[in-house]
Design a protein around this motif. Structure first.
Motif, PDB file in Angstrom:
ATOM      1  N   ALA A   1      35.389  10.809   1.487  1.00  0.00           N
ATOM      2  CA  ALA A   1      36.485  10.195   0.737  1.00  0.00           C
ATOM      3  C   ALA A   1      36.274  10.400  -0.760  1.00  0.00           C
ATOM      4  CB  ALA A   1      36.572   8.700   1.067  1.00  0.00           C
ATOM      5  N   ALA A   2      35.037  10.258  -1.229  1.00  0.00           N
ATOM      6  CA  ALA A   2      34.750  10.469  -2.648  1.00  0.00           C
ATOM      7  C   ALA A   2      35.001  11.924  -3.033  1.00  0.00           C
ATOM      8  CB  ALA A   2      33.306  10.079  -2.952  1.00  0.00           C
ATOM      9  N   CYS A   3      34.588  12.864  -2.187  1.00  0.00           N
ATOM     10  CA  CYS A   3      34.831  14.286  -2.459  1.00  0.00           C
ATOM     11  C   CYS A   3      36.326  14.591  -2.460  1.00  0.00           C
ATOM     12  CB  CYS A   3      34.119  15.158  -1.438  1.00  0.00           C
ATOM     13  SG  CYS A   3      32.334  15.218  -1.669  1.00  0.00           S
ATOM     14  N   ALA A   4      37.041  14.018  -1.511  1.00  0.00           N
ATOM     15  CA  ALA A   4      38.490  14.247  -1.455  1.00  0.00           C
ATOM     16  C   ALA A   4      39.160  13.687  -2.710  1.00  0.00           C
ATOM     17  CB  ALA A   4      39.068  13.596  -0.195  1.00  0.00           C
ATOM     18  N   ALA A   5      38.715  12.515  -3.144  1.00  0.00           N
ATOM     19  CA  ALA A   5      39.281  11.931  -4.364  1.00  0.00           C
ATOM     20  C   ALA A   5      38.961  12.809  -5.571  1.00  0.00           C
ATOM     21  CB  ALA A   5      38.731  10.518  -4.571  1.00  0.00           C
TER      22      ALA A   5
END
Length: 124
Positions: free
Chosen positions: A102-106
């Motif tokens: 999720a952090a990478c996608a954000a």
């Protein structure tokens, strides 16, 4: 077994039956081994009468099978504990991995937005 990719109730019954037969055979093997051990023990004590040898054999069998039963129960209990520990660890790792994704996608979305904004502002 699967039939056309489907799990059937017969598969469960067959698995339970196979487990029961395997358990029975394992128990018989332990009992036969314990009886041989008891007979070997009594053979080393030739002064025992037949009744005494039978009594020693009976007591030895009882003690040996009880020990085996306790060991198997302890093993089952430990296996359940290990399974729970592994499941808990897997859930924690999965949760951590999802947070990282999720952090990478954000970060990717933020970078894409920044690039799009720059691309829109630079030509002006």
């Amino acid at each position: 077994m699967t039939h056309g990719g489907q799990h059937t109730p017969d598969d469960d019954r067959n698995g339970l039956l196979a487990n029961a037969v395997e358990g029975y055979l394992l128990a018989r093997t332990h009992q036969d081994r314990a009886r041989r051990e008891a007979e070997d023990l009594c053979a080393r004590m030739p002064w025992l009468t037949t009744a005494q040898a039978e009594d020693v054999t009976r007591h030895y069998l009882h003690q040996r099978l009880e020990l085996t039963r306790r060991m198997l129960l302890d093993t089952v209990e430990r296996a359940a504990q290990l399974r729970q520990e592994y499941e808990d660890r897997y859930a924690a790792l999965r949760h951590d991995l999802l947070k990282r994704h999720a952090a990478c996608a954000a970060a990717v979305v933020a970078c894409a937005s920044a690039v799009t904004t720059l691309a829109w502002l630079l030509p002006r």
